[in-house]
Write an enzyme that holds these catalytic residues in place. Structure first.
Site, PDB file in Angstrom:
ATOM      1  N   GLU A 115       0.846  -1.193   0.000  1.00  0.00           N
ATOM      2  CA  GLU A 115       0.000   0.000   0.000  1.00  0.00           C
ATOM      3  C   GLU A 115       0.879   1.240   0.000  1.00  0.00           C
ATOM      4  O   GLU A 115       1.997   1.196   0.485  1.00  0.00           O
ATOM      5  CB  GLU A 115      -0.837   0.043   1.302  1.00  0.00           C
ATOM      6  CG  GLU A 115      -1.509  -1.245   1.615  1.00  0.00           C
ATOM      7  CD  GLU A 115      -1.975  -1.348   3.069  1.00  0.00           C
ATOM      8  OE1 GLU A 115      -1.832  -0.365   3.833  1.00  0.00           O
ATOM      9  OE2 GLU A 115      -2.463  -2.422   3.422  1.00  0.00           O
ATOM     10  N   LYS A 117       2.386   4.520   1.480  1.00  0.00           N
ATOM     11  CA  LYS A 117       2.500   5.060   2.834  1.00  0.00           C
ATOM     12  C   LYS A 117       1.993   6.495   2.746  1.00  0.00           C
ATOM     13  O   LYS A 117       2.655   7.373   2.185  1.00  0.00           O
ATOM     14  CB  LYS A 117       3.934   5.019   3.342  1.00  0.00           C
ATOM     15  CG  LYS A 117       4.032   5.475   4.788  1.00  0.00           C
ATOM     16  CD  LYS A 117       5.373   5.128   5.395  1.00  0.00           C
ATOM     17  CE  LYS A 117       5.390   5.278   6.896  1.00  0.00           C
ATOM     18  NZ  LYS A 117       4.948   6.565   7.405  1.00  0.00           N
ATOM     19  N   ASP A 119       0.937  10.209   3.587  1.00  0.00           N
ATOM     20  CA  ASP A 119       1.591  11.214   4.411  1.00  0.00           C
ATOM     21  C   ASP A 119       0.531  12.121   5.026  1.00  0.00           C
ATOM     22  O   ASP A 119       0.245  13.208   4.544  1.00  0.00           O
ATOM     23  CB  ASP A 119       2.562  12.022   3.552  1.00  0.00           C
ATOM     24  CG  ASP A 119       3.662  12.626   4.394  1.00  0.00           C
ATOM     25  OD1 ASP A 119       3.691  12.354   5.615  1.00  0.00           O
ATOM     26  OD2 ASP A 119       4.481  13.367   3.840  1.00  0.00           O
ATOM     27  N   TYR A 227      -6.599   1.542   6.570  1.00  0.00           N
ATOM     28  CA  TYR A 227      -5.616   0.507   6.230  1.00  0.00           C
ATOM     29  C   TYR A 227      -5.474  -0.585   7.281  1.00  0.00           C
ATOM     30  O   TYR A 227      -4.516  -1.353   7.237  1.00  0.00           O
ATOM     31  CB  TYR A 227      -4.256   1.123   5.912  1.00  0.00           C
ATOM     32  CG  TYR A 227      -3.736   2.100   6.957  1.00  0.00           C
ATOM     33  CD1 TYR A 227      -3.465   1.689   8.258  1.00  0.00           C
ATOM     34  CD2 TYR A 227      -3.497   3.429   6.620  1.00  0.00           C
ATOM     35  CE1 TYR A 227      -2.980   2.575   9.205  1.00  0.00           C
ATOM     36  CE2 TYR A 227      -3.015   4.326   7.553  1.00  0.00           C
ATOM     37  CZ  TYR A 227      -2.765   3.893   8.846  1.00  0.00           C
ATOM     38  OH  TYR A 227      -2.292   4.771   9.778  1.00  0.00           O
ATOM     39  N   LYS A 292       2.894  -5.467   3.968  1.00  0.00           N
ATOM     40  CA  LYS A 292       2.369  -6.179   5.127  1.00  0.00           C
ATOM     41  C   LYS A 292       2.198  -7.642   4.761  1.00  0.00           C
ATOM     42  O   LYS A 292       1.641  -7.939   3.681  1.00  0.00           O
ATOM     43  CB  LYS A 292       1.006  -5.608   5.532  1.00  0.00           C
ATOM     44  CG  LYS A 292       1.069  -4.133   5.912  1.00  0.00           C
ATOM     45  CD  LYS A 292      -0.311  -3.549   6.149  1.00  0.00           C
ATOM     46  CE  LYS A 292      -0.177  -2.058   6.469  1.00  0.00           C
ATOM     47  NZ  LYS A 292      -1.471  -1.386   6.535  1.00  0.00           N
ATOM     48  N   LYS A 316      10.687   3.626   2.456  1.00  0.00           N
ATOM     49  CA  LYS A 316      10.531   5.065   2.255  1.00  0.00           C
ATOM     50  C   LYS A 316      11.061   5.532   0.893  1.00  0.00           C
ATOM     51  O   LYS A 316      12.040   5.005   0.379  1.00  0.00           O
ATOM     52  CB  LYS A 316      11.287   5.825   3.370  1.00  0.00           C
ATOM     53  CG  LYS A 316      10.794   5.509   4.776  1.00  0.00           C
ATOM     54  CD  LYS A 316       9.463   6.174   5.078  1.00  0.00           C
ATOM     55  CE  LYS A 316       9.617   7.636   5.359  1.00  0.00           C
ATOM     56  NZ  LYS A 316       9.695   7.974   6.770  1.00  0.00           N
ATOM     57  N   CYS A 410      17.708  48.375 -11.302  1.00  0.00           N
ATOM     58  CA  CYS A 410      17.723  47.056 -11.932  1.00  0.00           C
ATOM     59  C   CYS A 410      19.154  46.533 -12.034  1.00  0.00           C
ATOM     60  O   CYS A 410      20.036  47.232 -12.545  1.00  0.00           O
ATOM     61  CB  CYS A 410      17.090  47.150 -13.320  1.00  0.00           C
ATOM     62  SG  CYS A 410      17.253  45.640 -14.269  1.00  0.00           S
ATOM     63  N   CYS A 413      19.966  46.466 -16.087  1.00  0.00           N
ATOM     64  CA  CYS A 413      20.095  47.655 -16.936  1.00  0.00           C
ATOM     65  C   CYS A 413      20.267  48.948 -16.146  1.00  0.00           C
ATOM     66  O   CYS A 413      20.473  50.001 -16.737  1.00  0.00           O
ATOM     67  CB  CYS A 413      18.888  47.770 -17.863  1.00  0.00           C
ATOM     68  SG  CYS A 413      17.381  48.248 -17.006  1.00  0.00           S
ATOM     69  N   CYS A 428      11.383  46.517 -12.805  1.00  0.00           N
ATOM     70  CA  CYS A 428      12.362  47.361 -13.469  1.00  0.00           C
ATOM     71  C   CYS A 428      11.594  48.201 -14.472  1.00  0.00           C
ATOM     72  O   CYS A 428      10.781  47.694 -15.236  1.00  0.00           O
ATOM     73  CB  CYS A 428      13.382  46.480 -14.176  1.00  0.00           C
ATOM     74  SG  CYS A 428      14.232  47.320 -15.517  1.00  0.00           S
ATOM     75  N   CYS A 434      15.772  47.306 -21.157  1.00  0.00           N
ATOM     76  CA  CYS A 434      16.460  46.366 -20.260  1.00  0.00           C
ATOM     77  C   CYS A 434      16.740  45.070 -21.015  1.00  0.00           C
ATOM     78  O   CYS A 434      15.830  44.417 -21.531  1.00  0.00           O
ATOM     79  CB  CYS A 434      15.578  46.080 -19.041  1.00  0.00           C
ATOM     80  SG  CYS A 434      16.278  44.850 -17.936  1.00  0.00           S
TER      81      CYS A 434
HETATM   82  S1  IVH Z   1      -0.031   0.414   9.079  1.00  0.00           S
HETATM   83  C1  IVH Z   1       0.858  -1.850  12.617  1.00  0.00           C
HETATM   84  N1  IVH Z   1      -0.381   1.367   6.659  1.00  0.00           N
HETATM   85  O1  IVH Z   1       2.680   5.301   9.060  1.00  0.00           O
HETATM   86  C2  IVH Z   1       0.917  -1.036  11.400  1.00  0.00           C
HETATM   87  N2  IVH Z   1       0.467   2.823   8.326  1.00  0.00           N
HETATM   88  O2  IVH Z   1       5.102   4.793  10.576  1.00  0.00           O
HETATM   89  C3  IVH Z   1       0.613   0.358  11.667  1.00  0.00           C
HETATM   90  N3  IVH Z   1       0.874   5.103   7.551  1.00  0.00           N
HETATM   91  O3  IVH Z   1       1.283   5.732  12.217  1.00  0.00           O
HETATM   92  C4  IVH Z   1       0.445   1.233  10.556  1.00  0.00           C
HETATM   93  N4  IVH Z   1       0.194   4.788   5.492  1.00  0.00           N
HETATM   94  O4  IVH Z   1       0.301   7.049  10.279  1.00  0.00           O
HETATM   95  C5  IVH Z   1       0.024   1.630   7.922  1.00  0.00           C
HETATM   96  N5  IVH Z   1      -0.779   2.079   4.482  1.00  0.00           N
HETATM   97  C6  IVH Z   1      -0.375   2.343   5.741  1.00  0.00           C
HETATM   98  C7  IVH Z   1       0.072   3.612   6.134  1.00  0.00           C
HETATM   99  C8  IVH Z   1       0.498   3.813   7.446  1.00  0.00           C
HETATM  100  C9  IVH Z   1       0.672   5.654   6.358  1.00  0.00           C
HETATM  101  C10 IVH Z   1       1.421   5.807   8.711  1.00  0.00           C
HETATM  102  C11 IVH Z   1       0.582   5.712   9.949  1.00  0.00           C
HETATM  103  C12 IVH Z   1       1.475   5.125  10.991  1.00  0.00           C
HETATM  104  C13 IVH Z   1       2.825   5.416  10.437  1.00  0.00           C
HETATM  105  C14 IVH Z   1       3.827   4.427  10.940  1.00  0.00           C
END
Ligand code: IVH
Length: 669
Positions: A115, A117, A119, A227, A292, A316, A410, A413, A428, A434
């Protein structure tokens, strides 16, 4: 006193610094250092504490996850702890993770759920008897802050689950985020109203959720992807994480459409590379991917250590924010004379690209961020946008830092620099005197969407301006072979080609010609509108502001600029000269097309087969339609081409009529 009791000075300093950053991040939602820098400090402290374990104190930042809740919001205890994730920064680390798992499970390969991650901000949604009774932030993992009142304002969070087969007690885990478009719009508005802007969508999401007044949160464009789960009311879980997510989706919870079930770790790595490539095109920010172990029985078998599960890993992406220092602040002169301050930076790698400059937009922006020469700053580069300075670390400001002032003459010029009325920009006053303005005016004039003169690039223009061969666009048409071959790197063959391209540009259209003139506020669309409405250049030159403003999409600002441009004798002279050297266009019939689509709003998404996006837009506008960049309830049609974006799903969910190119062409007649 034994040596063991002496406090290590670096440990104390790191704790103080980390505490401060924790506070800014969690309490103020306003961090001043990039995550990567925070991680570096954190690791340094961890390393020192490993060397001097007797100095570990319970209040060390390493001894807890995140920060304790600290606000007027009530505290909520999670039924099941909210864990964090271990991070990997390289493919080797990912492969090692997979190897550990395979060994522990005594299998050859493992199916993963992969999935993005996200932000944003982790939330826990507590459902009892299918109703949302409580929502909380992650906080320290055990207890978070009660943000139920705010979560209830997010439309994608169901207040009541669909179906009936849910556990009586259900904790849903997910991430609340602010989509990029909403974030940009929010900041634009905040800036216009002189209110606080957020450095990135994550801070914006966090700041929005931790409001005491839900009315404020309601106005923020927030969304959620779920998630995982915590407490499950003792009911039997499905077999796999993937099945669990499908289950959540059936109950009406929103799941990230990018998630995938993958057969092995190689596929996970391919997924990572693909997503990294598509990162900028996604509607929301992600900072990596999460793998996961899919089978839940295996997750239970693997368990967790300290704060993170053994069965999951965050891979990351390279950081989009880094620290560097400002070497100098210089000004650049634009096509219309606007002076833009640019920060010259100590070169730094941000997400794989070396960044040496960052735009500072204007003086107000510099003052607002308080950027000074010598400062340590966070630079951010996202997608193909120009790198920008997000924040200054004022605590690292050297004593001899220098305040920036706009030059009053400027730098190119020497003409006077003026700030006109309430505009943010300084300009300017040299106009085409210029060299900087002249160069850019010429580049604009020859550009593809203007007179489209191929082979006349920035290098050639530079030489033509420096040698004073070309002072105005009309001079281009007076160049000869001898002049061109006298320039650097210009043989007879290329010179001949350039002359041919210049000659070939003479027959053009009124819209292109208008656009090429570089009138402020007049882009391609406005030029087209003017050409359609007036038909002749004469008519446009004589139109007063009221007549101009009567046209669609032309406001007082544009009308004023058009008037001012033609009122200038010098500009009229350039136009006469261009016509004298043979630049010409067919007289337009004023808008003969019936505005059959008047009042209808269209949104385009994806690539069309026969029409370019610009062509489709121009033809729709010619029939009176409005072309918008975002889908709303007011949209009449969404035109879908190949590889459509999220606009298609938005259209589907809003029930907006969706048409393809063939249908569009029929509408266009
Ligand atoms: S699972 C036990 N899935 O990442 C697993 N976390 O560094 C717990 N996060 O606090 C988190 N996308 O805020 C999971 N697809 C995703 C995620 C995710 C973002 C964040 C979440 C968590 C942090 C952990």
């Amino acid at each position: 006193m034994s040596a063991r009791q002496i406090r290590h000075p670096r440990i104390a300093a790191l704790r103080r610094e980390l505490d401060e950053h924790n506070y800014r991040y969690y309490v103020l939602d306003n961090p001043v250092i990039p995550d990567a820098e925070y991680d570096r400090l954190f690791r340094e402290l961890q390393d020192l504490e490993r060397q001097f374990p007797e100095q570990i104190t319970p209040d060390s930042p390493t001894q807890r996850v995140g920060a304790a809740p600290a606000s007027a919001l009530a505290t909520v205890v999670h039924h099941q702890a909210m864990l964090s994730l271990d991070n990997a920064f390289s493919e080797q680390q990912v492969v090692a993770f997979d190897r550990r798992i395979c060994e522990a499970l005594e299998v050859d390969s493992v199916v993963y759920s992969a999935e993005p991650k996200l932000d944003g901000l982790a939330v826990n949604l507590m459902y009892q008897q299918g109703r949302l009774v409580c929502a909380a932030t992650r906080g320290d993992g055990q207890r978070g802050e009660d943000i139920t009142h705010n979560i209830r304002t997010i439309h994608s969070v169901p207040l009541r689950l669909r179906g009936t087969d849910w556990p009586q007690q259900l904790e849903v885990r997910g991430e609340v985020f602010m989509p990029k478009a909403g974030f940009a719009a929010f900041n634009r508005q905040a800036q216009a109203q002189d209110e606080r802007v957020f450095a990135n969508p994550r801070n914006a999401a966090a700041g929005s959720l931790r409001q005491l007044d839900p009315e404020i949160t309601r106005q923020r464009p927030l969304d959620v992807f779920c998630y995982g789960v915590g407490a499950y009311g003792g009911a039997a879980l499905p077999d796999s994480h993937s099945a669990l997510l499908m289950q959540l989706r059936d109950w009406g919870l929103k799941i990230c459409p990018e998630r995938q079930q993958l057969a092995n770790i190689e596929q996970c790595l391919a997924y990572y590379r693909d997503l990294l490539q598509r990162r900028d095109a996604l509607a929301y920010e992600i900072d990596g991917v999460v793998y996961k172990v899919d089978r839940l029985a295996w997750q239970r078998h693997l368990g967790h250590v300290a704060r993170a599960p053994r069965w999951a890993l965050a891979h990351k992406f390279p950081a989009q924010e880094k620290l560097t220092t400002v070497r100098a602040i210089e000004v650049q002169v634009g096509r219309t004379g606007a002076l833009t301050p640019v920060a010259r930076l100590e070169p730094v790698d941000v997400g794989g690209v070396t960044v040496t400059n960052a735009t500072l937009h204007n003086l107000d922006e510099i003052r607002r961020k308080d950027v000074r020469v010598g400062d340590t700053v966070t630079v951010r580069r996202a997608g193909d946008v120009i790198p920008e300075i997000v924040a200054v670390l004022s605590e690292r400001r050297p004593a001899d830092s220098r305040l920036f002032t706009m030059p009053d003459h400027c730098p190119v010029c020497g003409s006077e620099v003026r700030r006109i009325d309430d505009e943010a920009v300084f300009r300017c006053m040299g106009g085409l005197f210029c060299a900087a303005q002249r160069r850019q005016a010429l580049s604009h004039f020859v550009s593809r969407r203007a007179l489209d003169i191929e082979g006349v690039g920035a290098k050639l223009i530079e030489q033509l301006v420096a040698g004073d061969w070309v002072r105005s666009p009309a001079d281009l048409y007076r160049l000869d072979l001898a002049t061109l071959t006298g320039l650097e790197r210009m043989g007879e063959k290329s010179a001949t080609k350039v002359l041919a391209a210049i000659a070939a540009s003479k027959p053009t259209t009124l819209a292109r010609f208008l656009y090429a003139l570089g009138i402020r506020e007049v882009g391609e669309t406005t030029a087209q509108t003017l050409a359609n409405a007036f038909g002749t250049l004469e008519a446009i030159m004589h139109a007063d502001e009221a007549t101009l403003q009567a046209l669609p999409d032309i406001g007082p600002k544009v009308a004023q600029q058009v008037r001012a441009f033609f009122a200038e004798a010098h500009n009229r002279e350039v136009i006469e000269q261009l016509q004298a050297v043979g630049v010409q266009w067919p007289e337009h019939q004023t808008q003969t097309l019936e505005p059959t689509l008047k009042g209808q709003t269209f949104v385009l998404t994806g690539t069309l087969d026969t029409l370019s996006r610009d062509q489709a837009k121009a033809r729709l506008q010619a029939l009176g339609a409005k072309v918008s960049s975002s889908v709303s309830k007011k949209t009449d049609y969404v035109v879908v081409g190949a590889n459509p974006g999220s606009k298609l799903t938005q259209a589907q969910s809003l029930g907006v009529q969706i048409i393809d190119e063939a249908q569009l062409l029929r509408l266009l007649g």
